[in-house]
Design a protein around this motif. Structure first.
Motif, PDB file in Angstrom:
ATOM      1  N   LEU A   1       3.925   4.143   7.117  1.00  0.00           N
ATOM      2  CA  LEU A   1       2.470   4.585   7.160  1.00  0.00           C
ATOM      3  C   LEU A   1       1.714   4.232   5.754  1.00  0.00           C
ATOM      4  O   LEU A   1       0.674   3.899   5.795  1.00  0.00           O
ATOM      5  CB  LEU A   1       2.471   6.090   7.451  1.00  0.00           C
ATOM      6  CG  LEU A   1       2.814   6.551   8.779  1.00  0.00           C
ATOM      7  CD1 LEU A   1       2.937   8.011   8.943  1.00  0.00           C
ATOM      8  CD2 LEU A   1       1.754   6.096   9.769  1.00  0.00           C
ATOM      9  N   PRO A   2       2.269   4.534   4.667  1.00  0.00           N
ATOM     10  CA  PRO A   2       1.653   4.050   3.197  1.00  0.00           C
ATOM     11  C   PRO A   2       1.356   2.666   3.373  1.00  0.00           C
ATOM     12  O   PRO A   2       0.132   2.218   2.970  1.00  0.00           O
ATOM     13  CB  PRO A   2       2.499   4.652   2.344  1.00  0.00           C
ATOM     14  CG  PRO A   2       3.611   5.438   2.897  1.00  0.00           C
ATOM     15  CD  PRO A   2       3.770   5.018   4.258  1.00  0.00           C
ATOM     16  N   LEU A   3       2.062   1.989   3.725  1.00  0.00           N
ATOM     17  CA  LEU A   3       2.009   0.258   3.794  1.00  0.00           C
ATOM     18  C   LEU A   3       0.810  -0.051   4.693  1.00  0.00           C
ATOM     19  O   LEU A   3      -0.119  -0.934   4.327  1.00  0.00           O
ATOM     20  CB  LEU A   3       3.185  -0.450   4.414  1.00  0.00           C
ATOM     21  CG  LEU A   3       3.972  -0.880   3.087  1.00  0.00           C
ATOM     22  CD1 LEU A   3       5.102  -1.647   3.964  1.00  0.00           C
ATOM     23  CD2 LEU A   3       3.334  -1.930   2.118  1.00  0.00           C
ATOM     24  N   ALA A   4       0.562   0.632   5.752  1.00  0.00           N
ATOM     25  CA  ALA A   4      -0.614   0.115   6.818  1.00  0.00           C
ATOM     26  C   ALA A   4      -1.909   0.378   5.923  1.00  0.00           C
ATOM     27  O   ALA A   4      -2.903  -0.136   6.459  1.00  0.00           O
ATOM     28  CB  ALA A   4      -0.440   1.209   7.956  1.00  0.00           C
ATOM     29  N   LEU A   5      -1.864   1.427   5.143  1.00  0.00           N
ATOM     30  CA  LEU A   5      -3.005   1.639   4.309  1.00  0.00           C
ATOM     31  C   LEU A   5      -3.226   0.702   3.077  1.00  0.00           C
ATOM     32  O   LEU A   5      -4.311   0.738   2.701  1.00  0.00           O
ATOM     33  CB  LEU A   5      -3.109   3.075   3.897  1.00  0.00           C
ATOM     34  CG  LEU A   5      -2.936   4.206   4.707  1.00  0.00           C
ATOM     35  CD1 LEU A   5      -3.192   5.506   3.971  1.00  0.00           C
ATOM     36  CD2 LEU A   5      -4.100   4.040   5.790  1.00  0.00           C
ATOM     37  N   ALA A   6      -2.417   0.071   2.809  1.00  0.00           N
ATOM     38  CA  ALA A   6      -2.297  -0.701   1.556  1.00  0.00           C
ATOM     39  C   ALA A   6      -3.114  -1.964   2.017  1.00  0.00           C
ATOM     40  O   ALA A   6      -3.121  -2.452   2.940  1.00  0.00           O
ATOM     41  CB  ALA A   6      -1.041  -1.175   1.141  1.00  0.00           C
TER      42      ALA A   6
END
Ligand code: ADP
Ligand code: MG
Length: 590
Positions: free
Chosen positions: A68-73
């Motif tokens: 999930l955090p990567l999707a926002l990066a």
């Protein structure tokens, strides 16, 4: 100011300036993500024009909790790995920028549950800071909620239009995507009301009618052709239903809705001769091309592409559209009056004015025509007898050779099906155009040298346009060369111009004007066609010009042998028909 590296939030805001222009662009990116995730149903809700809130839900593969955090990066994507992948993109997204950009300029929430998880995960971004992912309850697939778009970038917000206008644009994006993917179930809700609810199914014709409107039903011509490795499939609307705006021309390339001037131009070319210049064709075309033959990485919103071989694509589209139209309009049967007009609705009204024959007002003159292949006078006796016997087929046999020249502009004749009213100029123009087109395929047109060169003032842009058009002009018999920076000297003109007294200087100016406008999207063949169509127009009989019986007969005979004779090269009708059956009904004979 010293040089500084910008903080990540500011970098994202700047990137958002490219990708996220307005609510419609957010909708586009989110729906494209859902499509890339293999969703089969997608639903979009807009509130307050999408400025207040946008929600996009899908039943696709979802994002694992840990990612999930990567999707926002920024620059994080699951769709490409290495530089070579850029040359063979099969997904709609690949830049890994959209989510980071949207989250940078809104209140953002993403909840997702892939098949392997029993619970969903949720992540939120507030003022550029992401929360750590947390477990949440939710169905399979992904839900993205975007609120208060541009809350922290007031400059952007100022450029937004009214909520109604933003809603319209966002809805337009949903419709484009619905057309691009007829197999998906797509719902659109606007402020809580359902605006679009398209079932899955994949029948392209049905989807086109659902999206473009009921009036297209029954007026769609199927397109399906492959040329040079380019598949062109879909529908074009009959010329009659062409629109005043371009919104009903949709292009889908390998499943991606795109805007492309080259293809728009090719579609218009396919319609050449059937469409008035100010109308836009109804067309939904899906192009299938080897992904290695297109570059989709030329525009942040990925709505524009670059073709390796533009002319090949242009020709494939042009020919596919043309074939569909010719298949439907193969007979020179013309615009017809409604065959079953109800009483009082027929466009031909009973005449209440007294009839005035003779004189030379807008009345007419009966021409006596040679029968087909001969030059004998018209047999009035036989025609009169046939008409008196009130037997339409027999009358038709006798009548086709009779033509009334009327109102300066028209010829009135008859064939087996009814009376024909012919616009002399429009028909002649169409026939000349077809003749020139066939003739030029065999070699340059005949020309006639001028005794002294004709100097034409065309201006600097005109001289420039001339340089690139000179070879084409020479093919049509117009020999000329620049004389200084502002003028062109014409040495020879097409013989047709001499015999039809066409003003070569005016013609050249018109060609050069048009060429400046058309140069951007045109290949040589379509430029030549537009030049021939101008030639045909100038060399055709004027509306008020009187024809002899032989000329009128040959005009009508030729009309029977030409494709699309029912329309002039500009798309106006050349003839109208009043069927015998209508006439009989109007005179109370059933
Ligand atoms: P891109 O689409 O160019 O890869 P995005 O910023 O739009 O970049 O999305 C980043 C990544 O987040 C995607 O590559 C994808 O892995 C994941 N993603 C985004 N939206 C969805 C979705 N609706 N379903 C599944 N995965 C998604
Ligand atoms: Mg994306």
């Amino acid at each position: 100011m010293p040089i500084r590296e910008l903080p990540p939030q500011l970098v994202n805001e700047i990137a958002a300036g490219e990708v996220v222009e307005r609510p419609a662009s957010v909708v586009k990116e989110l729906v494209e993500n859902a499509i890339d995730a293999g969703a089969s149903r997608i639903s979009v809700s807009l509130f307050g024009g999408g400025i207040e809130r946008i929600e996009v839900a899908d039943d696709g593969v979802g994002i694992p909790f840990g990612e999930l955090p990567l999707a926002l990066a920024p620059h994080a994507t699951s769709k490409i790995r290495e530089s070579e992948d850029l040359g063979r993109i099969r997904t709609l997204g690949f830049r890994g920028e959209a989510i980071a950009s949207i989250a940078a300029v809104s209140r953002f929430r993403l909840r997702s549950r892939p098949r392997e998880q029993t619970e969903a995960g949720e992540i939120e971004v507030q003022a550029g800071t992401a929360s750590p992912p947390r477990p949440a309850a939710g169905p399979l697939g992904t839900l993205v909620v975007v609120e208060q778009l541009f809350l922290n970038t007031p400059a952007r917000r100022k450029f937004l239009k009214s909520p109604a206008a933003e809603t319209a644009r966002a809805a337009e994006v949903v419709r484009s995507l619905a057309i691009a993917r007829p197999e998906l179930a797509i719902r659109l809700e606007i402020d809580g009301r359902t605006s679009l609810d398209l079932p899955a199914g994949g029948e392209m014709r049905r989807r086109v009618v659902e999206v473009l409107g009921r009036e297209t039903e029954g007026n769609l011509l199927e397109v399906d052709a492959t040329e040079g490795g380019v598949r062109v499939a879909g529908f074009v609307g009959r010329p009659e239903i062409a629109k005043g705006s371009g919104r009903s021309t949709r292009i889908v390339l390998n499943g991606r809705a795109i805007h492309d001037r080259l293809i728009l131009h090719a579609i218009r070319e396919g319609f050449r001769g059937c469409l008035p210049g100010d109308r836009h064709p109804v067309a939904v075309l899906h192009l299938g091309i080897d992904p290695e033959q297109v570059d989709v990485n030329v525009h942040p919103a990925k709505t524009e592409v670059r073709f390796r071989n533009g002319p090949l694509v242009h020709a494939a589209v042009r020919h596919a559209v043309r074939a569909a139209i010719l298949a439907a309009e193969g007979t020179p049967t013309l615009e017809t009056f409604p065959a079953t007009g109800r009483r009082g609705e027929s466009p031909v009204q009973p005449s209440t004015a007294p009839l005035r024959f003779g004189g030379d007002g807008p009345g007419g003159r009966l021409l006596s025509l040679p029968p087909r292949g001969e030059t004998r006078g018209f047999d009035y006796g036989a025609a009169a007898a046939a008409i008196a016997s009130a037997d339409p087929p027999a009358a038709a046999e006798a009548v086709p050779r009779a033509v009334l020249q009327a109102g300066g502009t028209f010829l009135v004749a008859a064939d087996e099906d009814g009376l024909l009213i012919v616009d002399k100029h429009a028909l002649h123009e169409r026939l000349e155009f077809e003749r020139l087109r066939q003739r030029i395929a065999e070699g340059p047109l005949e020309r006639q040298a001028l005794l002294s060169p004709l100097l034409v003032e065309v201006g600097g842009a005109g001289v420039e346009a001339f340089e690139s058009l000179a070879p084409l002009l020479s093919r049509i018999g117009l020999e000329a060369a620049p004389a200084g920076s502002q003028r062109i000297a014409i040495a020879a003109v097409p013989s047709l111009f001499a015999s039809r007294r066409v003003d070569a200087a005016a013609f050249l100016r018109e060609v050069l004007d048009g060429a400046v406008a058309a140069a951007a999207a045109s290949d040589e063949e379509s430029l030549l066609e537009s030049i021939l169509s101008m030639m045909a127009c100038k060399a055709s009989v004027r509306a008020g010009e009187s024809l002899s019986g032989v000329e009128a007969a040959s005009l009508l005979d030729r009309a029977a042998e030409v494709d699309l004779a029912g329309r002039c090269p500009h798309g106006r009708p050349t003839m109208l028909r009043l069927p015998w059956s209508d006439l009989r009904r109007r005179f109370g004979r059933s």
